[in-house]
Design a protein around this motif. Sequence first.
Motif, PDB file in Angstrom:
ATOM      1  N   PHE A 120      59.772 -18.953 107.652  1.00  0.00           N
ATOM      2  CA  PHE A 120      60.697 -20.005 107.812  1.00  0.00           C
ATOM      3  C   PHE A 120      59.820 -21.329 106.969  1.00  0.00           C
ATOM      4  O   PHE A 120      59.621 -22.406 107.530  1.00  0.00           O
ATOM      5  CB  PHE A 120      60.970 -20.531 109.146  1.00  0.00           C
ATOM      6  CG  PHE A 120      61.606 -19.394 109.979  1.00  0.00           C
ATOM      7  CD1 PHE A 120      62.938 -19.107 109.456  1.00  0.00           C
ATOM      8  CD2 PHE A 120      61.169 -18.637 110.895  1.00  0.00           C
ATOM      9  CE1 PHE A 120      63.610 -18.164 109.791  1.00  0.00           C
ATOM     10  CE2 PHE A 120      61.766 -17.717 111.618  1.00  0.00           C
ATOM     11  CZ  PHE A 120      63.143 -17.580 111.194  1.00  0.00           C
ATOM     12  N   GLY A 121      58.921 -20.914 106.085  1.00  0.00           N
ATOM     13  CA  GLY A 121      58.192 -21.768 105.234  1.00  0.00           C
ATOM     14  C   GLY A 121      56.807 -22.291 105.844  1.00  0.00           C
ATOM     15  O   GLY A 121      56.149 -23.181 105.265  1.00  0.00           O
ATOM     16  N   LEU A 122      56.532 -21.414 106.954  1.00  0.00           N
ATOM     17  CA  LEU A 122      55.164 -21.659 107.623  1.00  0.00           C
ATOM     18  C   LEU A 122      54.243 -20.450 107.268  1.00  0.00           C
ATOM     19  O   LEU A 122      54.945 -19.550 107.527  1.00  0.00           O
ATOM     20  CB  LEU A 122      55.411 -22.251 109.043  1.00  0.00           C
ATOM     21  CG  LEU A 122      56.184 -23.460 109.224  1.00  0.00           C
ATOM     22  CD1 LEU A 122      56.354 -23.582 110.712  1.00  0.00           C
ATOM     23  CD2 LEU A 122      55.534 -24.644 108.583  1.00  0.00           C
ATOM     24  N   SER A 123      53.059 -20.870 107.093  1.00  0.00           N
ATOM     25  CA  SER A 123      52.186 -19.407 106.790  1.00  0.00           C
ATOM     26  C   SER A 123      51.871 -19.063 108.267  1.00  0.00           C
ATOM     27  O   SER A 123      51.872 -19.742 109.109  1.00  0.00           O
ATOM     28  CB  SER A 123      50.842 -19.807 106.193  1.00  0.00           C
ATOM     29  OG  SER A 123      50.224 -20.581 106.858  1.00  0.00           O
ATOM     30  N   TYR A 124      51.397 -17.713 108.094  1.00  0.00           N
ATOM     31  CA  TYR A 124      50.983 -16.843 109.409  1.00  0.00           C
ATOM     32  C   TYR A 124      50.049 -17.700 110.012  1.00  0.00           C
ATOM     33  O   TYR A 124      49.962 -18.024 111.238  1.00  0.00           O
ATOM     34  CB  TYR A 124      50.680 -15.540 109.107  1.00  0.00           C
ATOM     35  CG  TYR A 124      51.702 -14.578 108.649  1.00  0.00           C
ATOM     36  CD1 TYR A 124      53.097 -15.110 108.894  1.00  0.00           C
ATOM     37  CD2 TYR A 124      51.384 -13.354 108.092  1.00  0.00           C
ATOM     38  CE1 TYR A 124      54.098 -14.004 108.464  1.00  0.00           C
ATOM     39  CE2 TYR A 124      52.471 -12.551 107.696  1.00  0.00           C
ATOM     40  CZ  TYR A 124      53.784 -12.746 107.779  1.00  0.00           C
ATOM     41  OH  TYR A 124      54.868 -11.992 107.376  1.00  0.00           O
ATOM     42  N   ARG A 125      48.998 -18.256 109.473  1.00  0.00           N
ATOM     43  CA  ARG A 125      47.665 -18.811 109.827  1.00  0.00           C
ATOM     44  C   ARG A 125      48.166 -20.143 110.476  1.00  0.00           C
ATOM     45  O   ARG A 125      47.583 -20.458 111.648  1.00  0.00           O
ATOM     46  CB  ARG A 125      46.890 -19.089 108.532  1.00  0.00           C
ATOM     47  CG  ARG A 125      45.630 -19.701 108.944  1.00  0.00           C
ATOM     48  CD  ARG A 125      44.611 -19.703 107.816  1.00  0.00           C
ATOM     49  NE  ARG A 125      43.342 -20.303 108.555  1.00  0.00           N
ATOM     50  CZ  ARG A 125      42.396 -20.839 107.645  1.00  0.00           C
ATOM     51  NH1 ARG A 125      42.655 -21.135 106.524  1.00  0.00           N
ATOM     52  NH2 ARG A 125      41.333 -21.512 108.219  1.00  0.00           N
ATOM     53  N   LEU A 126      48.972 -20.717 109.829  1.00  0.00           N
ATOM     54  CA  LEU A 126      49.591 -22.174 110.446  1.00  0.00           C
ATOM     55  C   LEU A 126      50.285 -21.976 111.746  1.00  0.00           C
ATOM     56  O   LEU A 126      50.065 -22.630 112.804  1.00  0.00           O
ATOM     57  CB  LEU A 126      50.327 -22.937 109.480  1.00  0.00           C
ATOM     58  CG  LEU A 126      50.681 -24.455 110.148  1.00  0.00           C
ATOM     59  CD1 LEU A 126      49.717 -25.254 110.237  1.00  0.00           C
ATOM     60  CD2 LEU A 126      51.718 -24.892 108.930  1.00  0.00           C
ATOM     61  N   ILE A 127      50.987 -21.032 111.871  1.00  0.00           N
ATOM     62  CA  ILE A 127      51.772 -20.839 113.192  1.00  0.00           C
ATOM     63  C   ILE A 127      50.748 -20.223 114.157  1.00  0.00           C
ATOM     64  O   ILE A 127      50.870 -20.789 115.266  1.00  0.00           O
ATOM     65  CB  ILE A 127      52.923 -19.655 112.947  1.00  0.00           C
ATOM     66  CG1 ILE A 127      53.794 -19.979 111.989  1.00  0.00           C
ATOM     67  CG2 ILE A 127      53.389 -19.047 114.073  1.00  0.00           C
ATOM     68  CD1 ILE A 127      54.794 -18.895 111.514  1.00  0.00           C
TER      69      ILE A 127
END
Length: 199
Positions: A55-62
Amino acid sequence: WQQRDFATIWTALISPFQFLYQRMMATAATYPYASVNAFNIWGAVNWQPDASEIFGLSYRLIGLCLLGTLLAWIGVFLYKHPQNSDFFLAGAIILLGMFMLPTRMHERYILPAIAFLAIAAAFIPSIRSIYWGFTLTSSLNVGYAFVTYNHEELMNAVPHEWKQALIAIVAISNLAMFLALIGYTLRSDMRSPAQLQEV
């Protein structure tokens, strides 16, 4: 002399922590993957780049956002419940959160959480089954990594689907137990100290 002595003592005290921080940062930078054999929420995308997006968000950021939310809640929990048992429980949940939520985690990073969870379980009998559950799943996780790198022929003989099923079962079990611990802290506001000690 006093300033020089203070500086020497301060340097001696802080040096080990600086070393650990540097090692952690170096290790994290070396393995930019969603999971490095850790059976956590990213276990299904083991060894995939954590720059990948949902959904436009990186795994790392999530992962970092989830961890930040957890840390904020644990801060509130400890503010409301400053008992000794709660500090050990909070420590266990934070360490489990460090394993379960961010990317770039290795299988062995769950081990410190087991020690804190054991102490917390001594104070809170109702979470002992969770302690034993994490003891089992962490053993399976570490064992999986050990066999993968030390008995490659054996691991290659196991069908890929079986290995993926094991990862999924352990990761889901870990998540369920982790959420149960968080649920315990959420319910604690509605219980008396005597009720919290019940099995």
